[in-house]
Design an enzyme around this catalytic site. Structure first.
Site, short mmCIF file in Angstrom:
data_model
loop_
_atom_site.label_atom_id
_atom_site.label_comp_id
_atom_site.label_asym_id
_atom_site.label_seq_id
_atom_site.Cartn_x
_atom_site.Cartn_y
_atom_site.Cartn_z
N THR A 16 43.09 55.76 6.46
CA THR A 16 42.73 57.08 6.99
C THR A 16 41.48 57.61 6.31
O THR A 16 40.58 58.16 6.98
CB THR A 16 43.90 58.07 6.82
OG1 THR A 16 45.06 57.52 7.45
CG2 THR A 16 43.58 59.41 7.45
N LYS A 37 45.09 57.54 16.68
CA LYS A 37 46.17 56.96 15.87
C LYS A 37 47.31 56.73 16.86
O LYS A 37 48.06 57.66 17.19
CB LYS A 37 46.57 57.95 14.76
CG LYS A 37 47.74 57.51 13.90
CD LYS A 37 47.33 56.80 12.65
CE LYS A 37 48.54 56.31 11.85
NZ LYS A 37 48.19 55.62 10.60
N SER A 41 54.12 57.63 11.68
CA SER A 41 55.49 57.86 11.26
C SER A 41 55.47 58.55 9.90
O SER A 41 54.42 58.66 9.28
CB SER A 41 56.25 56.52 11.20
OG SER A 41 55.50 55.59 10.46
N GLY A 112 45.28 51.79 12.71
CA GLY A 112 46.61 51.18 12.80
C GLY A 112 47.60 51.93 11.93
O GLY A 112 47.39 53.09 11.54
N ALA A 113 48.72 51.28 11.62
CA ALA A 113 49.71 51.84 10.69
C ALA A 113 50.13 50.68 9.80
O ALA A 113 50.43 49.59 10.29
CB ALA A 113 50.90 52.40 11.45
N ASN A 171 38.87 49.23 -1.57
CA ASN A 171 39.04 50.65 -1.89
C ASN A 171 39.91 50.83 -3.13
O ASN A 171 40.80 50.01 -3.38
CB ASN A 171 39.66 51.36 -0.68
CG ASN A 171 39.73 52.86 -0.88
OD1 ASN A 171 38.83 53.45 -1.47
ND2 ASN A 171 40.79 53.47 -0.39
N1 LIG Z 1 38.64 56.02 -2.89
C1 LIG Z 1 39.70 56.81 -3.14
N2 LIG Z 1 39.73 57.59 -4.25
C2 LIG Z 1 40.80 58.36 -4.52
N3 LIG Z 1 41.88 58.47 -3.72
C3 LIG Z 1 41.91 57.74 -2.61
C4 LIG Z 1 40.82 56.88 -2.24
N4 LIG Z 1 41.13 56.29 -1.06
C5 LIG Z 1 42.34 56.74 -0.71
N5 LIG Z 1 42.83 57.61 -1.63
C6 LIG Z 1 44.14 58.27 -1.58
O1 LIG Z 1 45.12 57.25 -1.41
C7 LIG Z 1 46.16 57.69 -0.54
C8 LIG Z 1 46.32 56.71 0.61
O2 LIG Z 1 45.15 56.75 1.43
P1 LIG Z 1 45.27 56.75 3.02
O3 LIG Z 1 46.21 57.81 3.48
O4 LIG Z 1 43.89 56.75 3.56
O5 LIG Z 1 45.98 55.32 3.25
P2 LIG Z 1 46.39 54.63 4.64
O6 LIG Z 1 46.08 53.18 4.52
O7 LIG Z 1 45.77 55.37 5.75
O8 LIG Z 1 47.98 54.82 4.66
P3 LIG Z 1 48.99 54.72 5.96
O9 LIG Z 1 49.43 53.29 6.01
O10 LIG Z 1 50.08 55.67 5.55
O11 LIG Z 1 48.24 55.16 7.17
C9 LIG Z 1 45.80 59.11 -0.10
O12 LIG Z 1 46.49 60.03 -0.90
C10 LIG Z 1 44.30 59.19 -0.36
O13 LIG Z 1 43.86 60.49 -0.58
MG LIG Z 2 46.70 56.35 7.36
#
Ligand SMILES: Nc1ncnc2c1ncn2[C@@H]1O[C@H](COP(=O)(O)OP(=O)(O)OP(=O)(O)O)[C@@H](O)[C@H]1O
Ligand SMILES: [Mg+2]
Length: 223
Positions: A16, A37, A41, A112-113, A171
């Site tokens: 995200t 999206k 969930s 995706g998810a 990341n």
């Molecule tokens: N580069 C970063 N620095 C600090 N925090 C980060 C960074 N990237 C992501 N985060 C934090 O990590 C957490 C997970 O990130 P994110 O929600 O984007 O993951 P996701 O892959 O979209 O998860 P999901 O599978 O639930 O969709 C969030 O709390 C986000 O703020």
């Molecule tokens: Mg996400």
């Protein structure tokens, strides 16, 4: 359809964050991109969901039910969370929403998810969605130990389905260095033949993070 599907090597890797930064960054530079999206969930009342964040990044011009046709409460894979709520996710409905967003805009980013083989419907995974949409796939992965295996597996699964891999973004969701970090990008490129487009730092401040990620990602990610 023009655009990108953003997958991850796992849940919580930063899909995200990367998607929001790309959509906001592309729009700020004049590209009319929509965000979607297909199913989310673990939605908590009062907290912004992934779909809320994507829709905001995309200028809130499209109806929420087009941006996210399936919003589910249980923090489980969408197909499983849907089953618990007596809902069956329809790939056709997801594709119809994506087609409508594509008609309205020049490009579409789909988040995706979890990872690529998470079940979206009782019959289809997100890999099947990527095939049906015909979009190239961007893989968001952890920067630290374990990422070489997870990323190579994801890239292999994409290749066996004939999907174009737009690249990999590493990341750092948590602070603190990991001794494997200096080696992982080169190992991923050597093993999977896929380019690592960005290696994002950990940035706890959400405002600074949004700007930093957009600056790094927008010039690096093409579709
Ligand atoms: N580069 C970063 N620095 C600090 N925090 C980060 C960074 N990237 C992501 N985060 C934090 O990590 C957490 C997970 O990130 P994110 O929600 O984007 O993951 P996701 O892959 O979209 O998860 P999901 O599978 O639930 O969709 C969030 O709390 C986000 O703020
Ligand atoms: Mg996400």
């Amino acid at each position: 359809m023009r655009g990108l599907l953003v997958t991850g090597t796992d849940t919580g890797v930063g899909k995200t964050e990367v998607s929001v930064a790309l959509v906001a960054g592309w729009r700020a530079r004049g590209l009319d991109v929509a965000a979607m999206k297909p199913a989310q969930s673990g939605v908590v009342a009062g907290e912004p969901s992934d779909a809320d964040r994507l829709r905001r990044a995309a200028g809130e011009v499209d109806p929420p039910e087009l941006v996210c046709p399936y919003s589910l409460r249980a923090p489980l894979a969408p197909a499983v969370a849907a089953r618990l709520e007596g809902v069956e996710i329809s790939l056709e409905r997801v594709l119809a929403c994506a087609a409508e967003l594509s008609r309205r805009h020049a490009a579409l980013l789909v988040e995706g998810a979890g990872g690529l083989l998470v079940p979206l419907t009782p019959r289809e995974t997100y890999a099947d969605l990527a095939v049906a949409l015909g979009l190239p796939v961007l893989v968001v992965a952890r920067a630290g130990l374990g990422t070489v295996n997870h990323t190579a597996l994801t890239c292999e699964a994409l290749r066996t389905r004939g999907l174009a891999v737009a690249g990999v973004v590493l990341n750092r969701t948590s602070a603190g260095a990991d001794p494997s970090e200096p080696w992982n990008a080169a190992e991923i490129e050597r093993l999977s033949g896929v380019r690592v487009l960005a290696d994002l730092p950990h940035e706890p401040d959400p405002v600074r993070r949004a700007a930093l990620l957009a600056d790094r990602l927008v010039p690096a990610v093409q579709f």
